[in-house]
Motif scaffolding. Structure first.
Motif, PDB file in Angstrom:
ATOM      1  N   GLU A 136      32.187   8.922 -14.324  1.00 18.72           N
ATOM      2  CA  GLU A 136      33.352   8.827 -14.394  1.00 18.72           C
ATOM      3  C   GLU A 136      33.759   9.939 -16.070  1.00 18.72           C
ATOM      4  O   GLU A 136      34.278  10.695 -15.588  1.00 18.72           O
ATOM      5  CB  GLU A 136      34.562   8.100 -13.898  1.00 18.72           C
ATOM      6  N   PRO A 137      33.917   9.144 -17.179  1.00 16.37           N
ATOM      7  CA  PRO A 137      33.758  10.086 -18.368  1.00 16.37           C
ATOM      8  C   PRO A 137      32.881  11.678 -18.409  1.00 16.37           C
ATOM      9  O   PRO A 137      33.458  12.209 -18.958  1.00 16.37           O
ATOM     10  CB  PRO A 137      33.397   9.170 -19.386  1.00 16.37           C
ATOM     11  N   LEU A 138      31.858  11.424 -17.789  1.00 19.71           N
ATOM     12  CA  LEU A 138      31.483  12.375 -17.420  1.00 19.71           C
ATOM     13  C   LEU A 138      31.737  14.236 -16.810  1.00 19.71           C
ATOM     14  O   LEU A 138      31.204  14.700 -16.824  1.00 19.71           O
ATOM     15  CB  LEU A 138      29.687  12.645 -17.318  1.00 19.71           C
ATOM     16  N   THR A 139      32.806  13.000 -15.927  1.00 22.25           N
ATOM     17  CA  THR A 139      32.745  14.447 -15.247  1.00 22.25           C
ATOM     18  C   THR A 139      34.405  15.904 -15.788  1.00 22.25           C
ATOM     19  O   THR A 139      34.050  16.564 -15.339  1.00 22.25           O
ATOM     20  CB  THR A 139      33.901  13.603 -13.804  1.00 22.25           C
ATOM     21  N   LEU A 140      34.245  15.282 -16.672  1.00 24.14           N
ATOM     22  CA  LEU A 140      35.120  16.490 -18.182  1.00 24.14           C
ATOM     23  C   LEU A 140      34.604  17.452 -18.214  1.00 24.14           C
ATOM     24  O   LEU A 140      34.963  18.915 -18.775  1.00 24.14           O
ATOM     25  CB  LEU A 140      35.669  15.637 -18.751  1.00 24.14           C
TER      26      LEU A 140
ATOM     27  N   LYS B  74      21.554  12.363 -13.478  1.00 18.66           N
ATOM     28  CA  LYS B  74      20.537  12.487 -14.153  1.00 18.66           C
ATOM     29  C   LYS B  74      21.020  11.705 -15.210  1.00 18.66           C
ATOM     30  O   LYS B  74      20.733  10.509 -16.337  1.00 18.66           O
ATOM     31  CB  LYS B  74      20.163  13.284 -14.361  1.00 18.66           C
ATOM     32  N   ARG B  75      21.901  12.093 -16.177  1.00 22.75           N
ATOM     33  CA  ARG B  75      22.726  11.156 -17.016  1.00 22.75           C
ATOM     34  C   ARG B  75      23.076  10.230 -17.568  1.00 22.75           C
ATOM     35  O   ARG B  75      22.505   8.970 -17.545  1.00 22.75           O
ATOM     36  CB  ARG B  75      24.053  12.472 -17.765  1.00 22.75           C
ATOM     37  N   VAL B  76      23.826   9.884 -15.675  1.00 25.52           N
ATOM     38  CA  VAL B  76      24.031   8.372 -16.013  1.00 25.52           C
ATOM     39  C   VAL B  76      22.558   7.260 -15.802  1.00 25.52           C
ATOM     40  O   VAL B  76      22.484   6.162 -15.996  1.00 25.52           O
ATOM     41  CB  VAL B  76      24.973   8.043 -14.385  1.00 25.52           C
ATOM     42  N   LEU B  77      21.871   7.886 -15.120  1.00 22.55           N
ATOM     43  CA  LEU B  77      20.377   7.193 -15.291  1.00 22.55           C
ATOM     44  C   LEU B  77      20.386   6.627 -16.480  1.00 22.55           C
ATOM     45  O   LEU B  77      19.461   5.405 -16.709  1.00 22.55           O
ATOM     46  CB  LEU B  77      19.498   7.647 -14.039  1.00 22.55           C
ATOM     47  N   ALA B  78      20.075   7.636 -16.952  1.00 23.38           N
ATOM     48  CA  ALA B  78      19.622   7.246 -18.701  1.00 23.38           C
ATOM     49  C   ALA B  78      20.334   6.576 -19.382  1.00 23.38           C
ATOM     50  O   ALA B  78      19.537   6.021 -19.559  1.00 23.38           O
ATOM     51  CB  ALA B  78      18.792   9.303 -19.407  1.00 23.38           C
ATOM     52  N   LEU B  79      21.357   6.734 -19.102  1.00 23.68           N
ATOM     53  CA  LEU B  79      22.400   5.423 -19.899  1.00 23.68           C
ATOM     54  C   LEU B  79      22.238   4.258 -19.493  1.00 23.68           C
ATOM     55  O   LEU B  79      22.596   3.532 -20.311  1.00 23.68           O
ATOM     56  CB  LEU B  79      23.722   5.966 -19.392  1.00 23.68           C
ATOM     57  N   MET B  80      22.257   4.162 -18.106  1.00 28.60           N
ATOM     58  CA  MET B  80      22.171   3.478 -17.173  1.00 28.60           C
ATOM     59  C   MET B  80      20.945   2.082 -18.094  1.00 28.60           C
ATOM     60  O   MET B  80      20.519   1.211 -18.751  1.00 28.60           O
ATOM     61  CB  MET B  80      21.370   2.712 -16.000  1.00 28.60           C
ATOM     62  N   ASP B  81      19.702   3.195 -18.089  1.00 33.29           N
ATOM     63  CA  ASP B  81      17.971   2.379 -19.174  1.00 33.29           C
ATOM     64  C   ASP B  81      18.906   2.572 -20.840  1.00 33.29           C
ATOM     65  O   ASP B  81      18.138   1.245 -20.904  1.00 33.29           O
ATOM     66  CB  ASP B  81      17.069   3.978 -19.078  1.00 33.29           C
ATOM     67  N   ASP B  82      19.219   2.941 -21.215  1.00 33.64           N
ATOM     68  CA  ASP B  82      19.747   2.583 -22.828  1.00 33.64           C
ATOM     69  C   ASP B  82      20.271   2.090 -22.380  1.00 33.64           C
ATOM     70  O   ASP B  82      20.295   0.927 -23.694  1.00 33.64           O
ATOM     71  CB  ASP B  82      20.992   3.962 -23.410  1.00 33.64           C
ATOM     72  N   VAL B  83      21.187   0.698 -21.848  1.00 36.32           N
ATOM     73  CA  VAL B  83      22.275  -0.608 -21.822  1.00 36.32           C
ATOM     74  C   VAL B  83      21.120  -1.335 -21.240  1.00 36.32           C
ATOM     75  O   VAL B  83      22.112  -2.532 -21.141  1.00 36.32           O
ATOM     76  CB  VAL B  83      23.083  -0.022 -20.978  1.00 36.32           C
TER      77      VAL B  83
ATOM     78  N   ALA C 277      27.804   1.658 -21.034  1.00 34.48           N
ATOM     79  CA  ALA C 277      27.782   2.406 -21.160  1.00 34.48           C
ATOM     80  C   ALA C 277      28.502   3.685 -20.822  1.00 34.48           C
ATOM     81  O   ALA C 277      28.486   4.745 -20.990  1.00 34.48           O
ATOM     82  CB  ALA C 277      26.899   2.134 -19.599  1.00 34.48           C
ATOM     83  N   ARG C 278      29.992   3.347 -20.086  1.00 30.23           N
ATOM     84  CA  ARG C 278      31.110   3.793 -19.910  1.00 30.23           C
ATOM     85  C   ARG C 278      31.368   4.720 -21.394  1.00 30.23           C
ATOM     86  O   ARG C 278      31.546   5.985 -21.547  1.00 30.23           O
ATOM     87  CB  ARG C 278      31.560   3.202 -19.028  1.00 30.23           C
ATOM     88  N   ALA C 279      31.281   3.169 -22.113  1.00 29.42           N
ATOM     89  CA  ALA C 279      32.298   4.181 -23.334  1.00 29.42           C
ATOM     90  C   ALA C 279      31.156   5.257 -23.932  1.00 29.42           C
ATOM     91  O   ALA C 279      31.800   5.788 -24.709  1.00 29.42           O
ATOM     92  CB  ALA C 279      32.240   2.758 -24.308  1.00 29.42           C
ATOM     93  N   ILE C 280      29.893   4.658 -24.014  1.00 31.26           N
ATOM     94  CA  ILE C 280      28.606   5.860 -24.712  1.00 31.26           C
ATOM     95  C   ILE C 280      28.767   6.941 -24.193  1.00 31.26           C
ATOM     96  O   ILE C 280      28.140   7.224 -25.063  1.00 31.26           O
ATOM     97  CB  ILE C 280      27.372   5.005 -25.099  1.00 31.26           C
ATOM     98  N   ALA C 281      29.278   7.012 -22.765  1.00 34.98           N
ATOM     99  CA  ALA C 281      28.921   8.280 -21.814  1.00 34.98           C
ATOM    100  C   ALA C 281      29.195   9.823 -22.310  1.00 34.98           C
ATOM    101  O   ALA C 281      28.492  10.863 -22.665  1.00 34.98           O
ATOM    102  CB  ALA C 281      29.463   8.120 -20.561  1.00 34.98           C
ATOM    103  N   PRO C 282      29.775  10.059 -22.974  1.00 34.07           N
ATOM    104  CA  PRO C 282      30.857  10.964 -23.850  1.00 34.07           C
ATOM    105  C   PRO C 282      30.870  10.672 -24.807  1.00 34.07           C
ATOM    106  O   PRO C 282      31.147  12.314 -25.480  1.00 34.07           O
ATOM    107  CB  PRO C 282      32.712  10.649 -23.262  1.00 34.07           C
ATOM    108  N   ARG C 283      29.987  10.097 -25.372  1.00 33.72           N
ATOM    109  CA  ARG C 283      29.115  10.365 -27.123  1.00 33.72           C
ATOM    110  C   ARG C 283      30.286  10.338 -27.768  1.00 33.72           C
ATOM    111  O   ARG C 283      30.724  11.784 -28.665  1.00 33.72           O
ATOM    112  CB  ARG C 283      28.259  11.597 -27.443  1.00 33.72           C
ATOM    113  N   PRO C 284      30.980   8.934 -28.393  1.00 30.80           N
ATOM    114  CA  PRO C 284      32.063   9.165 -29.059  1.00 30.80           C
ATOM    115  C   PRO C 284      31.999   8.662 -30.507  1.00 30.80           C
ATOM    116  O   PRO C 284      30.112   8.364 -30.536  1.00 30.80           O
ATOM    117  CB  PRO C 284      33.270   8.061 -28.803  1.00 30.80           C
ATOM    118  N   ASP C 285      32.803   9.307 -30.963  1.00 32.70           N
ATOM    119  CA  ASP C 285      31.985   9.157 -32.903  1.00 32.70           C
ATOM    120  C   ASP C 285      32.788   7.355 -32.963  1.00 32.70           C
ATOM    121  O   ASP C 285      31.504   7.053 -33.743  1.00 32.70           O
ATOM    122  CB  ASP C 285      33.152  10.172 -33.502  1.00 32.70           C
ATOM    123  N   ILE C 286      33.297   7.136 -32.455  1.00 34.48           N
ATOM    124  CA  ILE C 286      33.562   5.749 -32.683  1.00 34.48           C
ATOM    125  C   ILE C 286      33.816   4.873 -31.560  1.00 34.48           C
ATOM    126  O   ILE C 286      34.518   5.306 -30.447  1.00 34.48           O
ATOM    127  CB  ILE C 286      35.186   5.488 -33.933  1.00 34.48           C
ATOM    128  N   ILE C 287      33.528   3.846 -31.258  1.00 33.34           N
ATOM    129  CA  ILE C 287      34.057   2.848 -30.746  1.00 33.34           C
ATOM    130  C   ILE C 287      34.639   2.200 -31.148  1.00 33.34           C
ATOM    131  O   ILE C 287      34.598   0.782 -31.609  1.00 33.34           O
ATOM    132  CB  ILE C 287      32.341   3.145 -29.228  1.00 33.34           C
TER     133      ILE C 287
END
Length: 320
Positions: free
Chosen positions: A107-111, A121-130, A155-165
């Motif tokens: 969902e955050p990647l739709t922007l 493809k990006r979602v699958l990479a994020l799932m692997d990361d977490v 995974a949803r939080a890091i999807a848009p590559r934030p500077d801070i969580i």
């Protein structure tokens, strides 16, 4: 990366105004983890939500990457959301039950990514990361375990590559074994994505494994903030010392501080904050000065601040 300046959050009640956050000043540098600790009712979650502007501050400023978010109209907050994300305490409540895992993380990647195939493809990479199996892509939140749901939220939080969580009690709803796994995951992700964390927890024992600095809150105020090592080895505020005594140790005969301070009583209501130092009603070292005047945050070393009359430069600390 994050500056909080004289922040206040108040709630109107029939009995008067309740101060959940009362004049907080805080900074988080790029790539740093700052832990916010304190008992329930001390204002930690209100601070976290005000930083995200999920709560409107009553006064003060929140500056993210040089942008004063407290002065922005809500329509201009959306682009800034990519820079700061939040992970909540209860993943079951924070994940839309109508969305699948793939939809939640994507969902955050739709922007920024309009093509579904590239987004997936990006979602699958994020799932692997977490550490989420690909087989969970089409599952719904109710079909996941608590630990898996929190990994989806991360995974949803890091999807848009934030500077801070902002992490609001991210492991308190998990059992001990899962807590360790999620904390280790957060450490690995911080190194991989080079993010800063504002980590809120009632358990200083959880924060100690991650934080570069720890800020201790009591009734809406920071009473001590210092590097992790200084907090753990030489706490200057009686409340900090009491929180440290609550950390379980393998050998009950061991003590982190020779003169134990056992915390008794409950946190007073924010509707009737005690005069002077708010902690004096529970502090065995309290003096008449503590009951009369609010101690300001003052330096007790190159990187440490404490709000305690007993730790003033002219007074010997009770822990020395």
């Amino acid at each position: 990366m994050l500056q909080v300046q004289n922040l206040q959050v108040t709630y109107p009640t029939p009995q008067g105004k309740a101060y959940a956050v009362n004049g907080i000043n805080l900074e988080v540098a790029a790539g740093e983890t700052v832990g916010i600790v304190g008992e329930s009712g001390c204002g930690k979650s209100s601070l976290a939500r005000a930083v995200m502007r999920l709560l409107e501050p009553s006064a003060g400023r929140v500056v993210i990457g040089g942008v004063d978010v407290t002065s922005l109209p809500k329509r201009k907050l959306r682009p800034l959301r990519q820079r700061i994300q939040m992970v909540f305490q209860d993943p079951a409540a924070s994940l839309d039950p109508r969305f699948t895992v793939g939809q939640l993380i994507g969902e955050p990647l739709t922007l920024t990514e309009k093509h579904r195939a590239t987004r997936n493809k990006r979602v699958l990479a994020l799932m692997d990361d977490v550490g989420l199996p690909v087989a969970l892509f089409d599952r719904f939140p109710h079909q996941l375990s608590g630990g898996q749901r929190q990994r989806v939220a991360i995974a949803r939080a890091i999807a848009p590559r934030p500077d801070i969580i902002v992490l609001d009690e991210p492991v308190s709803a998990l059992d001990v074994s899962l807590q360790a796994q999620v904390l280790n995951l957060l450490v690995d992700l911080q190194q991989q994505y080079r993010m800063a964390y504002l980590f809120v927890s009632h358990d200083i024992g959880v924060v100690q494994h991650m934080a570069d600095r720890i800020a201790v809150m009591y009734l809406g105020r920071i009473v001590e903030i210092a590097p992790y090592a200084d907090i753990m080895e030489s706490p200057q505020h009686p409340y900090t010392q009491a929180l440290l005594q609550a950390i379980p140790v393998m050998d009950p005969r061991r003590s982190r501080i020779a003169d134990k301070q056992i915390l008794t009583g409950d946190v007073p209501s924010p509707l009737s904050i005690p005069s002077g130092c708010a902690f004096h009603t529970r502090c065995r070292f309290a003096t008449d000065r503590c009951r009369r005047s609010v101690p300001p945050l003052h330096s007790v070393g190159s990187d440490s601040l404490v709000a305690c009359h007993l730790s003033a430069p002219s007074t010997e600390s009770p822990f020395n």
